[in-house]
Design an enzyme around this catalytic site. Sequence first.
Site: not given
Ligand SMILES: Nc1ncnc2c1ncn2[C@@H]1O[C@H](COP(=O)(O)OS(=O)(=O)O)[C@@H](OP(=O)(O)O)[C@H]1O
Ligand SMILES: [Mg+2]
Ligand SMILES: [Mg+2]
Ligand SMILES: [Mg+2]
Length: 333
Positions: A48, A71, A130, A132, A221, A245, A275
Amino acid sequence: MPPFLALERKVAIEAVTRACRVCQKVFRQLASSETVVKSDHSPVTVADYSAQAVVSSILADRFPQVPIVGEENSQALQGEAGRTLRQRVLELTNSVLDCPVTEHELCSLIDRGTYAGGATGQHWTLDPVDGTKGFLRGDQYAVCLALIINGEVQLGVMGCPNLPKAFPPAVEDSRGCLFVTVRGQGAFQRALDSDNETLLRVSELTNSTLASFCESYEAGHSSHADALAISKRLGITKPSLRMDSQCKYGCIARGDANIYLRIPTNPKYVEKIWDHATGSLLVTEAGGKVTDVDGKPLDFSQGRLLTRNRGVVATSAALHAQVQKAVQDQLSQ
Ligand SMILES: Nc1ncnc2c1ncn2[C@@H]1O[C@H](COP(=O)(O)OS(=O)(=O)O)[C@@H](OP(=O)(O)O)[C@H]1O
Ligand SMILES: [Mg+2]
Ligand SMILES: [Mg+2]
Ligand SMILES: [Mg+2]
């Protein structure tokens, strides 16, 4: 005259491609000491940080005046405590850049991502990795870069190193896709290592009972239970495609699946612009429609967060109204 944002498009592709290279390199060598847990308990890896530094360096070179909403920040890389991590990130970053950066420049480059965003002027938004958690599992993840002008996403590039050309993948399919879109110019896909582009269109399906939907891999998420109930309301029988992602938006844009639902699980969580910026423009430019669960367009003019939205509903334009109604019926019951 070259098309609108032609130089930005070219440079963004170059930056995302190099960042993907660094992520792939990290995955082959990742040690547990190279992952840090952030204050919100989410993981961040040397990939990242390196990907953010790589993209920031290439953008700083070509567009020094345009700030970045990214991010990550360099806090964990600072001082004596951050030395080992910093040196590893420096080595990785320089392994894919033409002009090496110094240790000091590294942190400044990462911290070019601290811009507040907003409704006026131009800024990039970057999610260096995205998904991670998907990256750590060897599943889907994406390097996502978008250009926002006066609060509206105008350009998006997304590199997906583990994504096959289509789902279900053909046995001989090599993995690695790059999606590119500019507002008004369509959505395209290419292989990560090629510059041959294919125009993307969302699926033309109008019978929602035959639809397939995709959702987050992580139930924290996006609510899997609500998505299942919504799919039953629509008469859907196919199992959901769970994927980390913004690759999910790519799958909608190219017609692998018909509906992407992101149903809030925590009412206090506010979505981040990085995101959704790239993915939402991709789907729109491929003929789809993207709103939040209340049917409102995603509003990228509010700074780093989508403060005026909750969740996401992304489908073809033809399916959106009926999916949106099913979402509302489920969430208001
Ligand atoms: N509570 C909650 N609700 C919604 N979204 C959240 C939450 N917590 C984190 N995140 C963000 O979700 C990003 C990845 O989610 P995705 O749906 O794309 O993928 S995943 O299947 O859930 O990993 C992830 O992106 P990355 O941190 O870049 O991986 C987060 O920004
Ligand atoms: Mg993300
Ligand atoms: Mg990220
Ligand atoms: Mg992240």
